[in-house]
Design a protein around this motif. Structure first.
Motif, mmCIF file in Angstrom:
data_model
loop_
_atom_site.group_PDB
_atom_site.id
_atom_site.type_symbol
_atom_site.label_atom_id
_atom_site.label_comp_id
_atom_site.label_asym_id
_atom_site.label_seq_id
_atom_site.Cartn_x
_atom_site.Cartn_y
_atom_site.Cartn_z
ATOM 1 N N VAL A 176 12.585 -12.672 -93.449
ATOM 2 C CA VAL A 176 13.883 -12.399 -92.832
ATOM 3 C C VAL A 176 13.807 -12.942 -91.407
ATOM 4 O O VAL A 176 13.351 -12.249 -90.497
ATOM 5 N N TYR A 178 14.558 -14.392 -87.589
ATOM 6 C CA TYR A 178 15.422 -14.040 -86.461
ATOM 7 C C TYR A 178 15.937 -15.329 -85.834
ATOM 8 O O TYR A 178 15.152 -16.200 -85.443
ATOM 9 N N LEU A 185 19.006 -11.092 -87.230
ATOM 10 C CA LEU A 185 18.200 -11.415 -88.399
ATOM 11 C C LEU A 185 19.098 -11.965 -89.496
ATOM 12 O O LEU A 185 20.262 -11.564 -89.620
ATOM 13 N N THR A 187 19.499 -12.576 -93.610
ATOM 14 C CA THR A 187 19.011 -12.127 -94.920
ATOM 15 C C THR A 187 19.188 -13.177 -96.017
ATOM 16 O O THR A 187 18.677 -13.008 -97.121
ATOM 17 N N CYS A 209 9.694 -7.463 -96.672
ATOM 18 C CA CYS A 209 10.417 -8.410 -95.825
ATOM 19 C C CYS A 209 9.692 -8.616 -94.499
ATOM 20 O O CYS A 209 9.687 -7.721 -93.637
ATOM 21 N N CYS A 211 9.365 -9.814 -90.884
ATOM 22 C CA CYS A 211 10.345 -10.031 -89.824
ATOM 23 C C CYS A 211 9.694 -9.792 -88.467
ATOM 24 O O CYS A 211 8.746 -9.013 -88.349
ATOM 25 N N GLU A 212 10.217 -10.467 -87.449
ATOM 26 C CA GLU A 212 9.674 -10.338 -86.102
ATOM 27 C C GLU A 212 10.356 -9.231 -85.306
ATOM 28 O O GLU A 212 9.864 -8.853 -84.249
ATOM 29 N N LEU A 215 14.024 -4.237 -88.819
ATOM 30 C CA LEU A 215 15.066 -4.530 -89.807
ATOM 31 C C LEU A 215 16.078 -3.387 -89.809
ATOM 32 O O LEU A 215 15.762 -2.266 -90.224
ATOM 33 N N PRO A 236 10.308 -3.157 -94.687
ATOM 34 C CA PRO A 236 10.105 -4.056 -93.536
ATOM 35 C C PRO A 236 8.613 -4.262 -93.278
ATOM 36 O O PRO A 236 7.797 -3.346 -93.457
#
Length: 544
Positions: A176, A178, A185, A187, A209, A211-212, A215, A236
């Motif tokens: 996901v 960014y 973010l 999706t 997922c 992600c940085e 979420l 997440p």
């Protein structure tokens, strides 16, 4: 009967499927289940043994002598379960097996096809040798949509039907991203990845997922809606400060609970994760600080020394110390002598790891000489032990032409190619012109240590077993001349023919080993050599 968890990845590679699989295995263990983790690699190499470290990272070696993907190192470090040959298979190995059977006539004249022959072979590997566990986690390398991985995806689709309802689930790891310009973010990559997987007949039960940024609940709900999973099953996965904090992070997000729920199993007791908490506490609150210089030839890619990196961290955990690793290209010392002191004087310890080939060898010998003359703690692994013997021969025994036959013909072969040795299967023989793949001295072999040696005191034993991966050995014809320089041969193979450990009793800490101790180090059981090495580095840090 074992239940199966099939782990796939989408969008991009390097999302951390292996680390996720290892963490999930550890969490299931903490809930009282027995686990085994497997890796299916789609490439056509039979194994990674002949692949460059820059292509594939380190080659991990199991007790039973398999050269495998580095993810198996994560599996062992997180679960403590020793991997076997049956836990890593490649497309190349599967096709090799099928073609061998076809040439032998095993298919009775049938047309050999991807379906059912290749997929049946994959399913056979997945389900073999797992009667003693509750869960088998199968990680599929690569990303969904890769042409190489299609037979594996088809195989797990078939397996889900073969195993029956409630006996398997699918966990899909996706990205996901960014988008800074939009400040949000996105999706859509995850939606497309899941749609691609579903089109191949595999519907994920749990989504992990990467992600940085956190979420948002709204994005979790959106992913759940479009990907046909419960919102609670959208997990997440943010970056962690240490890989050993990842199991705690996944548990906090509910990964293990969702996996148990997807199988329809009762939630049971909460897992005891106190030992993981202790590891994280030791890493985040060290009481000492050391810098270790690793003088190698593959330092441009950290994954080339993955197990070594983790073993040094484990040595720090054992001593509640932060270990700062300085990766130093050995070739720098061949180009400029002034670099030797400039780079190595700040180090509290020096390590020369395993390698193949002549490139960088002279730089490593220079680093070893520095460690010996300056009384800096030194650990030589495999090639690092061999070069320690060459260094002693040249600079102390007066054998100017001392070298290794790995570098070409030499009149003073301090190190030579091993052509015969004893294993559990009997006498093993190799020839210089033979195949490279799978022809080294591989896997666990015993060694006997001198009772009054530093090595025996470190291990607390005189009989040990360690994992090997090499073709060349120190030539025992030079043993007397080397020992006259103060380099003691304190570990030998049981038949007394192959040197396993050398050390310098007149040095604060100087040990060379022919095997790879980093392959057996665990965060909860740091390898004694690394624990002692970092302890020596701490003492050195107080002297500098």
């Amino acid at each position: 009967m074992a239940r199966f968890i099939f782990i796939t990845g989408g969008v991009v590679s390097s999302l951390g499927k292996g680390l996720m699989a290892a963490s999930l295995g550890a969490l299931l263990q903490a809930r009282g289940y027995r686990v085994r983790i497997r890796k299916f690699d789609p490439y056509l190499n039979v194994d990674p043994g002949t692949m460059s470290p820059y292509q594939h990272g380190e080659v991990y070696v199991t007790d039973d002598g398999a050269e495998t993907d580095l993810d198996l190192g994560h599996y062992e470090r997180f679960t403590g379960v020793s991997s076997r040959k049956s836990d890593n298979v490649t497309s190349g190995r599967i096709y090799q097996q099928i073609i061998t059977r076809e040439r032998r006539g095993d298919y009775l004249g049938a047309t050999v096809q991807v379906i059912p022959h290749v997929t049946d072979a994959i399913k056979a590997f997945a389900t073999a040798d797992c009667d003693d566990v509750d869960f088998v986690l199968c990680e599929i390398g690569g990303t969904v949509g890769d042409i190489e991985s299609l037979p594996f995806i088809e195989a797990i689709r078939q397996l889900k039907n073969d195993l029956g309802r409630g006996m398997s689930i699918s966990v899909h790891v996706t990205l996901v991203p960014y988008i800074a310009a939009a400040g949000e973010l996105k999706t859509k990559p995850t939606q497309h990845s899941v749609r691609e997987l579903a089109a191949l007949g595999v519907q994920p039960d749990v989504l992990v997922c990467r992600c940085e940024h956190p979420l948002p609940d709204s994005d979790r709900a959106k992913i759940a809606l479009f990907c046909n999973v419960p919102k609670e099953a959208v997990i997440p996965a943010l970056d962690a400060k240490s890989i050993y904090a990842v199991p705690l992070q996944y548990h906090h997000e509910g990964l293990d609970a969702q996996v148990i729920h997807a199988f329809g199993l009762p939630p049971g007791r909460e897992p005891d994760l106190s030992r993981w908490g202790d590891i994280v506490d030791r890493l985040q609150n060290p009481e000492g600080n050391v810098t270790v210089g690793v003088v190698g030839k593959y330092v441009g890619l950290p994954d080339a020394y993955k197990s070594l990196n983790e073993a040094l961290v484990h040595g720090g955990i054992a001593n509640r110390a932060k270990v700062n690793i300085q990766w130093i290209d050995a070739e720098l010392f061949e180009q400029d002598d002034s670099e030797i002191a400039a780079r190595l004087e700040p180090m509290h310890a020096i390590l020369v790891p395993g390698a193949f080939g002549e490139r960088g060898a002279e730089g490593k010998i220079a680093a070893i000489r520095f460690a010996r003359e300056r009384n800096v703690p030194y650990l030589g692994i495999c090639f690092g032990m061999q070069m320690a013997c060459v260094e002693a021969a040249r600079n102390l025994a007066g054998i100017e032409g001392a070298s290794s036959t790995e570098f070409g013909p030499t009149g003073e072969p301090i190190v030579g190619m091993i052509t015969e040795w004893m294993s559990e299967e009997g006498i093993q023989q190799r020839q210089a012109g033979g195949d490279l793949g799978g022809t080294m001295r591989l896997g666990a072999y015993p060694a006997e240590l001198s009772g009054n040696s530093h090595a025996a005191s470190i291990y607390g034993a005189t009989e040990i077993s360690e994992r090997h991966r090499h073709r060349y050995e120190v030539n025992t014809a030079y043993r007397e001349r080397l020992e006259a320089t103060g380099l003691s041969f304190t570990g030998m193979s049981p038949d007394g023919r192959l040197p396993e450990i050398v050390e310098r009793p007149d040095h604060p800490w100087f040990v060379g080993v022919q095997f790879h101790p980093e392959l057996k180090s665990r965060p909860f059981e740091p390898h004694p050599l690394f624990a002692s090495f970092i302890e020596a580095a701490l003492k050195q840090s107080r002297l500098v």
